[in-house]
Design a protein around this motif. Sequence first.
Motif, PDB file in Angstrom:
ATOM      1  N   ALA A  72       0.825  -1.204   0.000  1.00 22.44           N
ATOM      2  CA  ALA A  72       0.000   0.000   0.000  1.00 22.44           C
ATOM      3  C   ALA A  72       0.862   1.258   0.000  1.00 22.44           C
ATOM      4  CB  ALA A  72      -0.921   0.005   1.216  1.00 22.44           C
ATOM      5  N   ASP A  73       0.383   2.284  -0.698  1.00 24.24           N
ATOM      6  CA  ASP A  73       1.068   3.573  -0.676  1.00 24.24           C
ATOM      7  C   ASP A  73       1.176   4.064   0.765  1.00 24.24           C
ATOM      8  OD1 ASP A  73       1.368   3.642  -3.371  1.00 24.24           O
ATOM      9  OD2 ASP A  73      -0.084   5.242  -3.751  1.00 24.24           O
ATOM     10  N   GLY A  74       2.353   4.520   1.129  1.00 23.76           N
ATOM     11  CA  GLY A  74       2.598   4.990   2.487  1.00 23.76           C
ATOM     12  C   GLY A  74       2.870   3.879   3.468  1.00 23.76           C
ATOM     13  N   GLY A  75       2.821   2.621   3.022  1.00 23.13           N
ATOM     14  CA  GLY A  75       3.007   1.503   3.941  1.00 23.13           C
ATOM     15  C   GLY A  75       4.246   0.685   3.682  1.00 23.13           C
ATOM     16  N   ALA A  76       5.129   1.154   2.799  1.00 18.16           N
ATOM     17  CA  ALA A  76       6.316   0.382   2.441  1.00 18.16           C
ATOM     18  C   ALA A  76       7.422   0.475   3.476  1.00 18.16           C
ATOM     19  CB  ALA A  76       6.857   0.849   1.088  1.00 18.16           C
ATOM     20  N   THR A 136       0.143  -4.709   8.718  1.00 17.62           N
ATOM     21  CA  THR A 136      -1.269  -4.997   8.487  1.00 17.62           C
ATOM     22  C   THR A 136      -1.448  -5.668   7.132  1.00 17.62           C
ATOM     23  OG1 THR A 136      -1.931  -3.089   9.816  1.00 17.62           O
ATOM     24  CG2 THR A 136      -3.587  -4.017   8.339  1.00 17.62           C
ATOM     25  N   THR A 137      -2.167  -6.781   7.124  1.00 18.18           N
ATOM     26  CA  THR A 137      -2.522  -7.494   5.897  1.00 18.18           C
ATOM     27  C   THR A 137      -4.030  -7.369   5.715  1.00 18.18           C
ATOM     28  OG1 THR A 137      -0.721  -9.084   6.248  1.00 18.18           O
ATOM     29  CG2 THR A 137      -2.454  -9.706   4.685  1.00 18.18           C
ATOM     30  N   ASN A 143     -13.383  -3.891  -3.479  1.00 12.22           N
ATOM     31  CA  ASN A 143     -13.131  -2.761  -2.574  1.00 12.22           C
ATOM     32  C   ASN A 143     -13.792  -2.891  -1.208  1.00 12.22           C
ATOM     33  OD1 ASN A 143     -11.525  -1.354  -4.490  1.00 12.22           O
ATOM     34  ND2 ASN A 143     -13.401  -0.631  -5.490  1.00 12.22           N
ATOM     35  N   LYS A 144     -14.326  -4.056  -0.872  1.00 14.74           N
ATOM     36  CA  LYS A 144     -14.887  -4.308   0.445  1.00 14.74           C
ATOM     37  C   LYS A 144     -13.957  -5.229   1.221  1.00 14.74           C
ATOM     38  CE  LYS A 144     -18.927  -6.211   2.821  1.00 14.74           C
ATOM     39  NZ  LYS A 144     -20.263  -6.857   2.660  1.00 14.74           N
ATOM     40  N   VAL A 145     -13.635  -4.864   2.460  1.00 21.52           N
ATOM     41  CA  VAL A 145     -12.713  -5.661   3.273  1.00 21.52           C
ATOM     42  C   VAL A 145     -13.382  -6.977   3.662  1.00 21.52           C
ATOM     43  CG1 VAL A 145     -11.431  -5.776   5.442  1.00 21.52           C
ATOM     44  CG2 VAL A 145     -11.507  -3.629   4.154  1.00 21.52           C
ATOM     45  N   ILE A 146     -12.703  -8.088   3.344  1.00 20.62           N
ATOM     46  CA  ILE A 146     -13.220  -9.403   3.723  1.00 20.62           C
ATOM     47  C   ILE A 146     -12.295 -10.119   4.698  1.00 20.62           C
ATOM     48  CG2 ILE A 146     -14.576  -9.726   1.619  1.00 20.62           C
ATOM     49  CD1 ILE A 146     -12.316 -11.447   0.511  1.00 20.62           C
ATOM     50  N   GLY A 147     -11.133  -9.528   4.968  1.00 22.61           N
ATOM     51  CA  GLY A 147     -10.206 -10.091   5.937  1.00 22.61           C
ATOM     52  C   GLY A 147      -9.127  -9.086   6.303  1.00 22.61           C
ATOM     53  N   LYS A 148      -8.764  -9.025   7.586  1.00 17.92           N
ATOM     54  CA  LYS A 148      -7.732  -8.092   8.021  1.00 17.92           C
ATOM     55  C   LYS A 148      -6.995  -8.673   9.209  1.00 17.92           C
ATOM     56  CE  LYS A 148      -7.038  -3.151   8.857  1.00 17.92           C
ATOM     57  NZ  LYS A 148      -7.723  -1.830   8.912  1.00 17.92           N
ATOM     58  N   ARG A 149      -5.667  -8.644   9.142  1.00 19.71           N
ATOM     59  CA  ARG A 149      -4.818  -9.139  10.214  1.00 19.71           C
ATOM     60  C   ARG A 149      -3.744  -8.104  10.528  1.00 19.71           C
ATOM     61  NH1 ARG A 149      -4.223 -15.096   9.784  1.00 19.71           N
ATOM     62  NH2 ARG A 149      -6.341 -15.915   9.508  1.00 19.71           N
ATOM     63  N   SER A 150      -3.401  -7.969  11.793  1.00 15.43           N
ATOM     64  CA  SER A 150      -2.299  -7.096  12.201  1.00 15.43           C
ATOM     65  C   SER A 150      -1.339  -7.885  13.074  1.00 15.43           C
ATOM     66  CB  SER A 150      -2.819  -5.879  12.982  1.00 15.43           C
ATOM     67  OG  SER A 150      -3.578  -5.031  12.150  1.00 15.43           O
ATOM     68  N   ILE A 184      -4.914  -8.109  -2.288  1.00 16.24           N
ATOM     69  CA  ILE A 184      -4.209  -8.283  -1.018  1.00 16.24           C
ATOM     70  C   ILE A 184      -3.306  -7.074  -0.816  1.00 16.24           C
ATOM     71  CG2 ILE A 184      -2.691  -9.781   0.331  1.00 16.24           C
ATOM     72  CD1 ILE A 184      -3.291 -11.962  -1.873  1.00 16.24           C
ATOM     73  N   PHE A 185      -3.460  -6.391   0.319  1.00 18.24           N
ATOM     74  CA  PHE A 185      -2.632  -5.236   0.636  1.00 18.24           C
ATOM     75  C   PHE A 185      -1.819  -5.511   1.895  1.00 18.24           C
ATOM     76  CE2 PHE A 185      -6.420  -3.661  -1.511  1.00 18.24           C
ATOM     77  CZ  PHE A 185      -5.908  -2.776  -2.452  1.00 18.24           C
ATOM     78  N   VAL A 186      -0.551  -5.114   1.881  1.00 15.89           N
ATOM     79  CA  VAL A 186       0.256  -5.150   3.097  1.00 15.89           C
ATOM     80  C   VAL A 186       0.806  -3.756   3.336  1.00 15.89           C
ATOM     81  CG1 VAL A 186       0.855  -7.596   2.942  1.00 15.89           C
ATOM     82  CG2 VAL A 186       2.333  -5.910   1.842  1.00 15.89           C
ATOM     83  N   SER A 187       0.954  -3.386   4.606  1.00 15.32           N
ATOM     84  CA  SER A 187       1.481  -2.064   4.922  1.00 15.32           C
ATOM     85  C   SER A 187       2.094  -2.063   6.315  1.00 15.32           C
ATOM     86  CB  SER A 187       0.385  -0.998   4.844  1.00 15.32           C
ATOM     87  OG  SER A 187      -0.615  -1.228   5.814  1.00 15.32           O
ATOM     88  N   LEU A 188       3.099  -1.224   6.501  1.00 15.15           N
ATOM     89  CA  LEU A 188       3.717  -0.994   7.800  1.00 15.15           C
ATOM     90  C   LEU A 188       3.180   0.306   8.373  1.00 15.15           C
ATOM     91  CD1 LEU A 188       7.451  -1.845   7.033  1.00 15.15           C
ATOM     92  CD2 LEU A 188       5.964  -3.100   8.599  1.00 15.15           C
ATOM     93  N   GLY A 189       2.991   0.339   9.672  1.00 15.04           N
ATOM     94  CA  GLY A 189       2.570   1.569  10.317  1.00 15.04           C
ATOM     95  C   GLY A 189       1.201   1.997   9.873  1.00 15.04           C
ATOM     96  N   GLY A 190       1.078   3.284   9.512  1.00 14.74           N
ATOM     97  CA  GLY A 190      -0.224   3.831   9.175  1.00 14.74           C
ATOM     98  C   GLY A 190      -0.569   3.798   7.714  1.00 14.74           C
ATOM     99  N   GLY A 191       0.165   3.013   6.897  1.00 11.88           N
ATOM    100  CA  GLY A 191      -0.137   2.947   5.467  1.00 11.88           C
ATOM    101  C   GLY A 191      -1.549   2.457   5.220  1.00 11.88           C
ATOM    102  N   GLY A 192      -2.241   3.073   4.275  1.00 12.60           N
ATOM    103  CA  GLY A 192      -3.627   2.708   3.994  1.00 12.60           C
ATOM    104  C   GLY A 192      -3.728   1.397   3.248  1.00 12.60           C
ATOM    105  N   ALA A 193      -4.948   0.853   3.215  1.00 11.77           N
ATOM    106  CA  ALA A 193      -5.174  -0.430   2.547  1.00 11.77           C
ATOM    107  C   ALA A 193      -5.375  -0.284   1.062  1.00 11.77           C
ATOM    108  CB  ALA A 193      -6.386  -1.124   3.161  1.00 11.77           C
ATOM    109  N   ALA A 194      -5.743   0.896   0.607  1.00  9.64           N
ATOM    110  CA  ALA A 194      -5.992   1.079  -0.813  1.00  9.64           C
ATOM    111  C   ALA A 194      -5.614   2.484  -1.211  1.00  9.64           C
ATOM    112  CB  ALA A 194      -7.460   0.820  -1.143  1.00  9.64           C
ATOM    113  N   ALA A 195      -5.099   2.626  -2.416  1.00  7.57           N
ATOM    114  CA  ALA A 195      -4.684   3.938  -2.913  1.00  7.57           C
ATOM    115  C   ALA A 195      -4.709   3.896  -4.433  1.00  7.57           C
ATOM    116  CB  ALA A 195      -3.293   4.285  -2.418  1.00  7.57           C
ATOM    117  N   PRO A 196      -4.803   5.056  -5.105  1.00  2.54           N
ATOM    118  CA  PRO A 196      -4.872   5.061  -6.553  1.00  2.54           C
ATOM    119  C   PRO A 196      -3.664   4.422  -7.218  1.00  2.54           C
ATOM    120  CG  PRO A 196      -5.512   7.187  -5.659  1.00  2.54           C
ATOM    121  CD  PRO A 196      -4.969   6.378  -4.522  1.00  2.54           C
ATOM    122  N   ALA A 197      -2.462   4.692  -6.726  1.00  2.00           N
ATOM    123  CA  ALA A 197      -1.245   4.129  -7.324  1.00  2.00           C
ATOM    124  C   ALA A 197      -0.693   3.084  -6.390  1.00  2.00           C
ATOM    125  CB  ALA A 197      -0.210   5.227  -7.536  1.00  2.00           C
TER     126      ALA A 197
END
Length: 201
Positions: A72-76, A136-137, A143-150, A184-197
Amino acid sequence: MIDQTLRGGRWLALPLLCLGLAGCGSSSGSSSSAGNTALNVIMFQSATPPPADQLPKDDEDGALVCPEVIIADGGAAIRAQAGQDSSGLRYQISIANVARQCTTTGNGAFNLKVGVEGRVLLGPAGSPGNYGATLTTTVTRANKVIGKRSARVGAAIPSGLSGADFVHVEDGIMVPAGQGDVEIFVSLGGGGAAAPARRRR
């Protein structure tokens, strides 16, 4: 791309390497390198990932394909600063490689496993110790969350070393049958789950 690029010499943020960690069900090829062997062993019990294949077809019209992992953008990467410039960097935690594996459970549903390999680096203002961040995975369908793990990830850096690697695997994420693309999105810290790029792996 890591959006928290550091300035100056060796403290540039780690590049995100697309090392072909395709896993089962990928639509892209797979390969092995020294940099991802640890993740492969944990994910696939082998130094090399399995051949890329599609999941079994649900019907004649649509093949179930294991979704790619998106950083995710901001989550790398995240970093901690003790000052305004690169000399004040205490540490940086970055995602370096990702992998996924899908196992069909029938009728269009599947079990998902997601692996992340990362690195903790000390900066000029850093010191030996334990460093961590929240990973966070997030799995979405249409675009609807069906699973989330931290989970907490990181590493201990002893005296005399400037960095250490970590590997984390989320297993048993059940993806039910349904309409719409699964992502499937992964991010560190406060990175969002979805972004345009987004960067796919």
